[in-house]
Design an enzyme around this catalytic site. Sequence first.
Site, PDB file in Angstrom:
ATOM      1  N   SER A   1      63.290  19.216  74.612  1.00 18.40           N
ATOM      2  CA  SER A   1      64.128  19.754  73.522  1.00 18.40           C
ATOM      3  C   SER A   1      64.841  21.256  74.179  1.00 18.40           C
ATOM      4  O   SER A   1      65.418  21.815  73.493  1.00 18.40           O
ATOM      5  CB  SER A   1      63.354  20.189  72.305  1.00 18.40           C
ATOM      6  OG  SER A   1      63.156  19.110  71.650  1.00 18.40           O
TER       7      SER A   1
ATOM      8  N   SER B   1      65.978  19.325  70.480  1.00 24.28           N
ATOM      9  CA  SER B   1      65.952  19.719  69.072  1.00 24.28           C
ATOM     10  C   SER B   1      66.364  21.122  69.114  1.00 24.28           C
ATOM     11  O   SER B   1      66.675  21.823  68.080  1.00 24.28           O
ATOM     12  CB  SER B   1      64.350  19.741  68.561  1.00 24.28           C
ATOM     13  OG  SER B   1      63.643  20.627  69.416  1.00 24.28           O
TER      14      SER B   1
ATOM     15  N   LYS C   1      64.888  30.467  68.745  1.00 23.21           N
ATOM     16  CA  LYS C   1      64.842  29.027  67.698  1.00 23.21           C
ATOM     17  C   LYS C   1      63.800  29.236  66.602  1.00 23.21           C
ATOM     18  O   LYS C   1      62.731  30.012  66.741  1.00 23.21           O
ATOM     19  CB  LYS C   1      63.903  27.997  68.594  1.00 23.21           C
ATOM     20  CG  LYS C   1      64.191  26.570  68.208  1.00 23.21           C
ATOM     21  CD  LYS C   1      63.287  25.518  69.101  1.00 23.21           C
ATOM     22  CE  LYS C   1      63.683  24.282  68.549  1.00 23.21           C
ATOM     23  NZ  LYS C   1      62.731  23.158  69.625  1.00 23.21           N
TER      24      LYS C   1
END
Lengths: 477, 100
Positions: free
Chosen positions: A173, A149, A74
Site C-alpha cells: 500500500s 491503499s 495517511k
Amino acid sequence: MSALDIAAAVRSGERSAADVVDEYLARIDARDGELNAFNLVLAEEARAAAAAVDATVAAGDDPGPLAGVPVALKDNMCTRGVATTCSSKILEGWQPPYDATVVERLAAAGAVAVGKTNLDEFAMGSSTENSAFGPTRNPLDVDRVPGGSSGGSAAAVAAGLAAISLGSDTGGSIRQPAAFCGVVGMKPTYGAVSRYGLIAFGSSLDQIGPFSTSVADSAAVLEVIGGHDPLDSTSIDAPTFDLQAVLDRGVEGLRIGILRELSGGPDSVEGITSDVQDRAAAAAAALEAAGASVQEVSVPSATLGLSAYYLVAPAEASSNLSRFDGVRFGLRIDAPTTGEMMTATRTAGFGTEVKRRIMLGTYALSAGYYDAFYGKALKVRTLMLAEFATAYEQVDLLLTPTAPTTAFPLGERTADPMTMYVNDVCTIPSNLTGHPGISVPFGVGDDGMPVGVQLLGPALSEPTIYQAAAVLEEVAP
Amino acid sequence: MSERITRDEVIHVARLARLELTDAEIDEFTGQLGDILEHAADVEALDVGDIEPTSHPLPMSNVLRADVRRLSLERNEFLAQAPAAEAGQFRVPPILGEEP
C-alpha cells in the site's frame, strides 16, 4: 523543490516556513477539488506550526532536519484532536486523544502537517476507490487510479500538494501507489518504524513509511520516523538508521538478483505486462552498467504469496476490526440491545470491501477451516522466510517490478475483487516476511504512465536498499 | 468454482462477524468468497506437514517496562469520544434478554 532543499532554506533563514506552507496550501486549494487526495486540510494548524518553526529560527535555534517541510499524513494515523477516519463512516466524528509516534516525531523534526489523506477504507484496497469519501484521482491522468491503499498520500506528493507524506503498507500500500504516481515509496523492515497510533489492519504485516519525490528525501524522513519506541511492543530495539550517508556509495560490488518468480517469464506469476517487464529488465541492466553484478535468483514460494496473504491479512483484520462496534468510538446506530446495536452499527458503518475481508477472515479462522487455510498460510510464511534467506546468501538485494501493470482506469477493476488483489502480487512477499522494500520510478509504460521498480532486501538492510535506490534514481530514464 | 463456500455458511459467518447482509450481498459474497478461496487452493493443497507456522515476522516475546508510576492518557478524553458515557464508563444498551 525537494524536502531537503526546503529544510535547508528554512533552517538558514533564507525562506520562511510560513511562505512555504502558504505555497503548498494554495496548490491544495487549486488542485485538490479534482484529485480528492485529502480527507481534511489543516490550513490553520499548518500556519500555526510554520509560525512556530519560523520563531525557532528567529531565536537562533534549529527547528530540526525537516524544518518547514509540508507533510501529508495517511488518515489512518492518529492525530490528537483532529478527525481520523480511515476513510470509513464507522469512525464518524472521532477525534483521537493522542498522536501517533510518527506524527510526534515529524513535528519534533520541524515538519508541518498540512492534512490527512484519503485511503481505501481501513487500508483495504489497491486503488483508493474503496473510500467512503470517494476515490482519489491520479494527478498524472485523472481518469486513472493513483493506486492504493495510500493513494491520497501518493497523489499529494506527485501533485506537489505536500513535499513528503506518510503511508502504511500491509501488502504493498505504499510501494504500489508510489509506482502508479511516479514517486518514491518505501516500506521499512517490520518493526523499524513505530506503529503506535496507526489504526491496525493486519498487525503482523502493517508498516509505516514515506512517500517522496527523491530517494534522498525518503532517507531523510525514515531517519526521523524510525527507531525504537517503547509504546510499540513490536518495535525493534536497534540503533536508528544512518541512510543519507550511504546515498553516494554507488553499487560497485553489490550483488543484485532478478527475482525470477516475480519478473514475468516462464516461472513467474502471470499478469506482469511486457512493458513493465522491460522496464524492470532495463533497471537491472542499468545497475549492472553502474558496477553491480546481476544474476537471476529463484524463490519458488513467492508465487504462493498472494494466496497466503489473502488468508492472513483478512484473518488479522477480522480480529482487529472487531473493536469497531459502536461502544467506544465514532458511529453508533441505536438499537434495543447491545448485540443488535453492534450489528446495526457495523452493518451501516463498514463499506463493502471491508465487509468482504471481515467475512473472509472470519471464515478462515472458523472451526473446521482454521488448519486448512489460516494455519497453512502461516506455514507458507515460514517457507518464504527460509527461501528468501537462501536467496540473500547469493545476492544482497532482489529486484522486481513494483506492480504488474501501470495505473489502470478508474472503475476498471471494482467489480471483481480478484482482479484488484493481483495488483499486490510483487509487493506482498516482503510483508509476509517483514522485509524492507522500496519502489523507485523507472521510466514509463506503453501508455505513458510511470513504472516503478522494486528493490527488496533482508531485515534491516535499509542502508543497502537506499544505496542502490540512489543509483537507480540517477540512471532512470 | 462452485461450492467452495455455501450460502448458508456465508450467513453463518456474517452472524459471527456481527454483520447483517442483504440477500443480494449474500449472493455476491458467496460467489466472490468462493473465487478467493478457489485461488487459495494452492495454499490449501500444499504439503507443509512438519513446517512450523510463522504468525509474526519477528521473534516475539513479551516486552515489559519497569514498574514505575507515570501519567497515562486522560480517561475523560477517551470517554468524551464515545457515543455514550456515564459515571466514568462507556454506556451501552441493555445486554440481558439477548439470544446467546
